[in-house]
Design an enzyme around this catalytic site. Structure first.
Site, PDB file in Angstrom:
ATOM      1  CB  ILE A  55      -0.939   0.023   1.223  1.00  0.00           C
ATOM      2  CG1 ILE A  55      -1.677  -1.321   1.366  1.00  0.00           C
ATOM      3  CG2 ILE A  55      -1.924   1.178   1.105  1.00  0.00           C
ATOM      4  CD1 ILE A  55      -2.475  -1.746   0.154  1.00  0.00           C
ATOM      5  CE  LYS A  56       3.720   4.862  -4.778  1.00  0.00           C
ATOM      6  NZ  LYS A  56       3.972   5.268  -6.181  1.00  0.00           N
ATOM      7  CB  ILE A  57       0.927   5.526   3.032  1.00  0.00           C
ATOM      8  CG1 ILE A  57       0.263   4.162   3.232  1.00  0.00           C
ATOM      9  CG2 ILE A  57       0.372   6.561   3.994  1.00  0.00           C
ATOM     10  CD1 ILE A  57      -1.231   4.179   3.303  1.00  0.00           C
TER      11      ILE A  57
END
Length: 215
Positions: A82-84
């Site tokens: 997951i890119k945050i």
């Protein structure tokens, strides 16, 4: 150093994967929007093409909403990361996701301080944006070097992805700086593979062989 492909184009990913040189893929909302396809379907298709991390980015900017998106995205495939975004709410989300076993890639990192905070929050990966820093008159690769040095010094497990790669020299510099990964656009990967002298040499070999066959 590993190479990831920075794209959401499945044809590019398929071709690059066939070369045996990429071990993951990074996407972002802009790349997926460019494809004009369903977000979930694109991510699912990518996970079928590469046996490695596939970064998919959340759209929300509040921690609880990011976590909800992350939990949904992580159900697509075990390889989804997951890119945050590197904002305060993003750090909160990372610290909530890490104990749940959901890997994160903190993106839009423009300083070693930001990278350190992301690592301390529990990020699996951090992505310093080399090209954008260079565009703004900074030394993007210095951020990569400083981040790698800090992580090595304190034995932090977070891996450094050199991102916003614009040309093959960025890749070479990232490798020399100790980045664990460089995520590259398809055209940069193609540029890395080519060299005029390789073409000249191959033509000469083939021409010499053709003359021999005519004897």
């Amino acid at each position: 150093m590993e190479l990831f492909l920075d794209t959401a184009n499945v044809d590019e990913i398929r071709e690059a994967a066939a070369l045996g040189v990429i071990s993951g893929v990074t996407t972002n909302p802009s790349l997926i929007a460019r494809e004009g396809r369903d977000f979930t379907q694109v991510v699912r298709e990518i996970t079928g093409l590469v046996d490695g991390p596939v970064s998919a980015e959340v759209i929300s900017t509040e921690a609880e909403a990011m976590v909800a998106e992350a939990e949904e995205l992580s159900q697509i495939h075990p390889n989804v990361v997951i890119k945050i975004p590197m904002i305060l709410e993003g750090l909160k989300a990372v610290s909530m996701l890490e104990p749940r076993g959901i890997r994160t890639n903190v993106t839009l990192v423009f300083s070693a301080n930001q990278a350190l905070l992301a690592a301390l929050a529990g990020a699996s990966f951090v992505s310093p944006f080399v090209g954008r820093l260079d565009d703004a008159g900074h030394d993007g690769m210095e951020v990569v070097r400083d981040t790698v040095d800090i992580f090595d010094l304190y034995e932090l497990p977070t891996r450094v992805i050199a991102a916003s790669i614009r040309h093959p020299l960025h890749v070479l510099a990232a490798a020399k700086a100790g980045a664990h990964i460089a995520t590259v656009p398809y055209q940069v990967l193609m540029q890395m593979a080519g060299h005029p002298l390789t073409d000249v040499g191959l033509r000469k070999f083939l021409d010499d062989w053709a003359r021999l066959k005519k004897r």
